[in-house]
Write a protein that holds these residues in place. Structure first.
Motif, short mmCIF file in Angstrom:
data_model
loop_
_atom_site.label_atom_id
_atom_site.label_comp_id
_atom_site.label_asym_id
_atom_site.label_seq_id
_atom_site.Cartn_x
_atom_site.Cartn_y
_atom_site.Cartn_z
N ASP A 1 25.34 83.40 56.13
CA ASP A 1 24.27 82.62 56.28
C ASP A 1 23.36 82.81 55.09
O ASP A 1 23.86 83.92 54.27
CB ASP A 1 23.25 82.81 57.23
CG ASP A 1 23.70 82.56 58.86
OD1 ASP A 1 24.82 81.82 58.92
OD2 ASP A 1 23.19 83.28 59.59
N GLY A 2 22.66 81.71 54.44
CA GLY A 2 21.76 81.95 53.30
C GLY A 2 20.46 81.08 53.40
O GLY A 2 20.21 80.59 54.42
N LEU A 3 19.43 81.44 52.53
CA LEU A 3 18.12 80.81 52.45
C LEU A 3 17.88 80.37 51.16
O LEU A 3 18.04 81.19 50.35
CB LEU A 3 17.24 81.74 53.18
CG LEU A 3 15.90 81.45 53.28
CD1 LEU A 3 14.99 81.76 54.64
CD2 LEU A 3 15.04 81.62 52.19
N LYS B 1 12.97 85.42 57.90
CA LYS B 1 14.52 85.41 57.19
C LYS B 1 14.46 85.84 55.60
O LYS B 1 14.95 86.71 54.89
CB LYS B 1 15.10 84.31 57.54
CG LYS B 1 15.53 83.95 58.75
CD LYS B 1 16.31 82.63 59.10
CE LYS B 1 16.33 81.97 60.25
NZ LYS B 1 17.11 80.77 60.63
N ARG B 2 13.35 85.14 55.10
CA ARG B 2 13.27 85.28 53.47
C ARG B 2 13.06 86.69 53.33
O ARG B 2 13.48 87.24 52.26
CB ARG B 2 11.96 84.29 53.01
CG ARG B 2 11.71 84.51 51.73
CD ARG B 2 12.87 84.50 50.61
NE ARG B 2 12.37 84.66 49.28
CZ ARG B 2 12.36 85.87 48.64
NH1 ARG B 2 12.78 86.87 49.39
NH2 ARG B 2 12.07 86.15 47.43
N HIS B 3 12.23 87.28 54.04
CA HIS B 3 11.73 88.72 53.70
C HIS B 3 12.56 89.85 54.39
O HIS B 3 12.21 91.17 54.55
CB HIS B 3 10.22 88.90 53.71
CG HIS B 3 9.39 88.20 52.63
ND1 HIS B 3 9.24 86.66 53.11
CD2 HIS B 3 8.94 88.35 51.50
CE1 HIS B 3 8.27 86.25 52.20
NE2 HIS B 3 8.29 87.22 50.86
N PRO C 1 21.46 86.38 51.89
CA PRO C 1 21.17 86.00 50.55
C PRO C 1 20.12 85.07 50.23
O PRO C 1 20.00 84.01 51.31
CB PRO C 1 22.74 85.35 50.04
CG PRO C 1 23.48 86.18 51.27
CD PRO C 1 22.85 86.32 52.33
N VAL C 2 19.33 85.11 49.22
CA VAL C 2 18.09 84.08 49.26
C VAL C 2 18.35 83.56 47.73
O VAL C 2 18.39 84.19 46.77
CB VAL C 2 16.91 84.95 49.28
CG1 VAL C 2 15.87 83.96 48.63
CG2 VAL C 2 16.69 85.40 50.52
#
Length: 512
Positions: free
Chosen positions: A94-96, A242-244, A249-250
Motif C-alpha cells: 500500500d501507499g499514500l 495512515k500518513r503518520h 510509503p508516503v
C-alpha cells in the motif's frame, strides 16, 4: 524521449512539441518493426510513454490563448510519482499520497492506469471516490473515466488495442482491453471494495470518505496494493493516521514541486481564498485544515513537544477514567498533576470490576512513588457506572467522583458540563507550558473534536457523532478532558505531601 530541455512549463511551446511528435510518428510508421520495439520499451518505461504520446485536458487554457487539449509532459515530481506508483504495485504494498491542490494527480493516475491497461495483460485497475459522479459521469471532464477514455482515444492508433471500440468496451464504470483482457473499473461511496479483485486500487480524495474504515476493510480482501490519495481533511480520520503511522510509503506532492507555480501564485491564493482552504488544499496542513475544531492541532503539538522537566507539576494527581462502550473502544486512564500529564493506560474488553482494579493499581503506583491522589473522575454516561460502583467500595472510595457530562448548565456560556470541560481543557493547553504524552492518537482525537453553539452556548459534538465521522470513539481525549471535572479542593486531605515525584517507570511517553 525525456522532457526536452527547452520546454518551459510557464510559457509552453506546444507547437514545437507537436512538431516533434509528428516527426517521431512518421518515423515509426515508416520503419518496419519500430512500433513493436517501442511497445516493448514502453512496457517497462511508463513515464517515457506518457511524455512521448500522452495527452491531457485543461479548460482553463482557453482564457490565456492555449489549446484545451495539450501534450502531457511530466515535470520531474510527476515523473517520480509514476515510478513510485508502479513500484508500489510491483512490491504489492500500500501507499499514500498527500497533495496540494491542482498538481495533476487525477490525470497522472489515469495515465498510469492506461499504461497498465495497455502493456500489462490481465491487470485490473480500480478507481474509487466518494461520489459516483467523480468516478464516471457521461460527458463530464471532472470524472476520472472521462479522462481515461480521452487519454486512450488520443493515443496514436498503433498503441490502442486491436478491435477497441469505446461504445462497446468502455461502458459505465468499466473500460475493457479486448486484446489483453486488462480492465479498469470504478466504484463509489460505500460500494468501494465490493467489486472485483484488483491489481491496484486508487482511492481518490480518501480523507473525505464517509465510512473510510469500512472501505479499508472491504479493500483489504480485494487488492494487495491500495493507494490513498487526498488533500488533508483535519487529523481525526484514517487518512491522517495512515500518513503518520510510519507503516506505509508516503509520497508528498507540494505546490513548490510544480514548476508552474511560484511565490506570486501562492500569494494570490492567500489573498483570494479562505485561510482554511489555503491550509488544507495548498499547504498540506493537517492541524489547520478544519475550521470547526475546538482544540487546534498546534496547541496539542506544542504540549507534546515538552517533557516533564519543562513544566510545573504541583498538587495532587487527578485521575480521569473513560470506560469503553464496546468493540474496538478503549477504556482509558489519564493521570494529570498540574501541567504534567503521564502516558495514558489502555484496557480493551475490561469489565467494570477489572477497570476499577486497573485504576486502583495506577493510584497505588502514584502513592508508592511519593505522590497523592487528589481525585478520581469517572463518567457515568454508560459503562462507567459499573466501574464507579466497584471503586466506591474500594480503598479510594472517598476520592471517587462520578459525573454526567450531559448535565445542563446555567452559566450562559456552556450548554452542558461536557462543553465546560472542553473549554477548560483548551484554556489549560493555551496556558503554556503543558506536557502531554507524545501519542499521535491522543493528538488526533483532541484536535478533531468539533463544536457548535446552541442557544448561544458552546456545545461539543456527541461521542456518537464523532465515532460516526472517524470510525473510532474519542476515549483518549475524553479521559484527559474528564480530569478538569476535579473539584478545586482535594476531596480528602493527604496525610503526607511529597511533591513532584514521577511514578516509577512512567516517563517513557516522552522519548523521541
Amino acid at each position: 524521449m525525456p522532457l526536452p530541455d527547452w520546454f518551459d512549463f510557464r510559457h509552453p511551446d506546444y507547437n514545437r512539441v507537436y512538431k516533434l511528435r509528428s516527426e517521431r510518428l512518421e518515423l515509426m510508421r515508416n520503419t518496419p518493426g519500430m512500433a513493436n520495439g517501442l511497445k516493448d520499451y514502453y512496457a517497462e518505461n511508463p513515464s517515457d510513454f506518457i511524455n512521448d504520446w500522452g495527452m491531457t485536458f485543461d479548460p482553463r487554457n482557453a482564457e490565456i490563448g492555449l489549446p484545451n487539449t495539450i501534450p502531457f509532459l511530466l515535470f520531474p515530481k510527476q515523473a517520480q510519482f509514476i515510478d513510485w506508483l508502479i513500484a508500489r504495485w510491483k512490491s504489492r504494498e500500500d501507499g499514500l499520497v498527500e497533495k496540494s491542490r491542482d498538481m495533476g494527480l487525477s490525470w497522472l493516475c489515469v495515465a498510469a492506469a492506461a499504461w497498465m491497461w495497455l502493456f500489462k495483460p490481465g491487470t485490473v485497475v480500480g478507481f474509487g471516490s466518494r461520489k459516483e459522479e467523480y468516478v464516471d459521469k457521461l460527458g463530464d471532464p471532472k470524472s476520472l473515466f472521462w479522462k481515461c477514455r480521452q487519454f486512450i482515444n488520443l493515443l496514436p492508433e498503433e498503441f490502442r488495442p486491436v478491435g477497441y471500440d469505446e461504445k462497446k468496451h468502455a461502458p459505465h464504470m468499466r473500460i475493457i482491453n479486448p486484446e489483453t483482457g486488462s480492465t479498469i473499473i470504478g466504484e463509489a461511496g460505500d460500494n468501494i471494495g465490493r467489486g472485483n479483485r484488483t491489481s491496484i486500487y486508487l482511492k481518490d480524495e480518501s480523507a473525505f470518505y464517509d465510512r473510510p474504515e469500512t472501505i479499508d476493510a472491504a479493500l483489504s480482501q480485494t487488492s494487495n496494493c491500495k493507494i490513498d490519495i487526498s488533500t488533508p481533511n483535519g487529523n481525526g480520520n484514517p487518512f491522517y493516521k495512515k500518513r503518520h503511522s510510519g507503516k506505509i510509503p508516503v509520497f508528498t506532492f507540494h505546490w513548490r514541486d510544480d514548476p508552474r507555480k511560484d511565490d506570486a501564485w501562492y500569494q494570490k491564493q492567500i489573498n483570494s481564498l479562505d485561510p482554511i482552504i489555503v491550509a488544507q488544499e495548498i499547504d498540506i496542513d493537517y492541524n489547520s485544515s478544519r475550521g470547526d475544531v475546538w482544540i487546534t492541532g498546534d496547541l496539542v503539538t506544542a504540549a507534546q513537544g515538552n517533557g516533564p522537566a519543562d513544566v510545573e507539576a504541583v498538587g495532587g494527581w487527578v485521575v480521569g477514567v473513560d470506560a469503553a462502550h464496546m468493540g474496538d473502544d478503549e477504556s482509558v486512564i489519564h493521570k494529570r498533576k498540574g501541567r504534567l500529564n503521564l502516558p495514558q493506560v489502555f484496557r480493551r474488553g475490561a469489565d467494570g470490576q477489572q477497570l476499577a482494579g486497573a485504576v486502583e493499581e495506577e493510584c497505588r503506583q502514584i502513592e508508592d512513588s511519593g505522590g497523592w491522589i487528589h481525585s478520581i473522575i469517572i463518567e457515568l454516561d454508560g459503562p462507567g457506572v459499573s466501574a464507579y460502583d466497584f471503586l466506591k467500595k474500594g480503598k479510594y472510595a472517598a476520592l471517587v467522583l462520578g459525573v454526567h457530562t450531559g448535565t445542563r448548565l446555567k452559566d450562559d456560556r456552556n450548554y452542558n458540563l461536557k462543553a465546560r470541560l472542553w473549554r477548560t481543557a483548551r484554556d489549560y493547553l493555551k496556558d503554556y507550558p503543558v506536557c502531554l504524552p507524545n501519542d499521535s492518537e491522543l493528538k488526533s482525537q483532541l484536535s478533531s473534536y468539533r463544536y457548535g453553539y446552541r442557544d448561544g452556548m458552546l456545545l461539543m459534538q456527541s461521542k456518537k457523532e464523532y465515532k460516526s465521522e472517524t470510525g473510532k470513539s474519542p476515549d483518549r481525549a475524553d479521559a484527559f478532558v474528564l480530569t478538569f471535572a476535579a473539584p478545586e479542593k482535594p476531596m480528602k486531605k493527604p496525610e503526607e505531601y511529597k511533591p513532584n515525584i514521577l511514578p516509577k517507570g512512567m516517563n517513557g511517553g516522552w522519548m523521541r
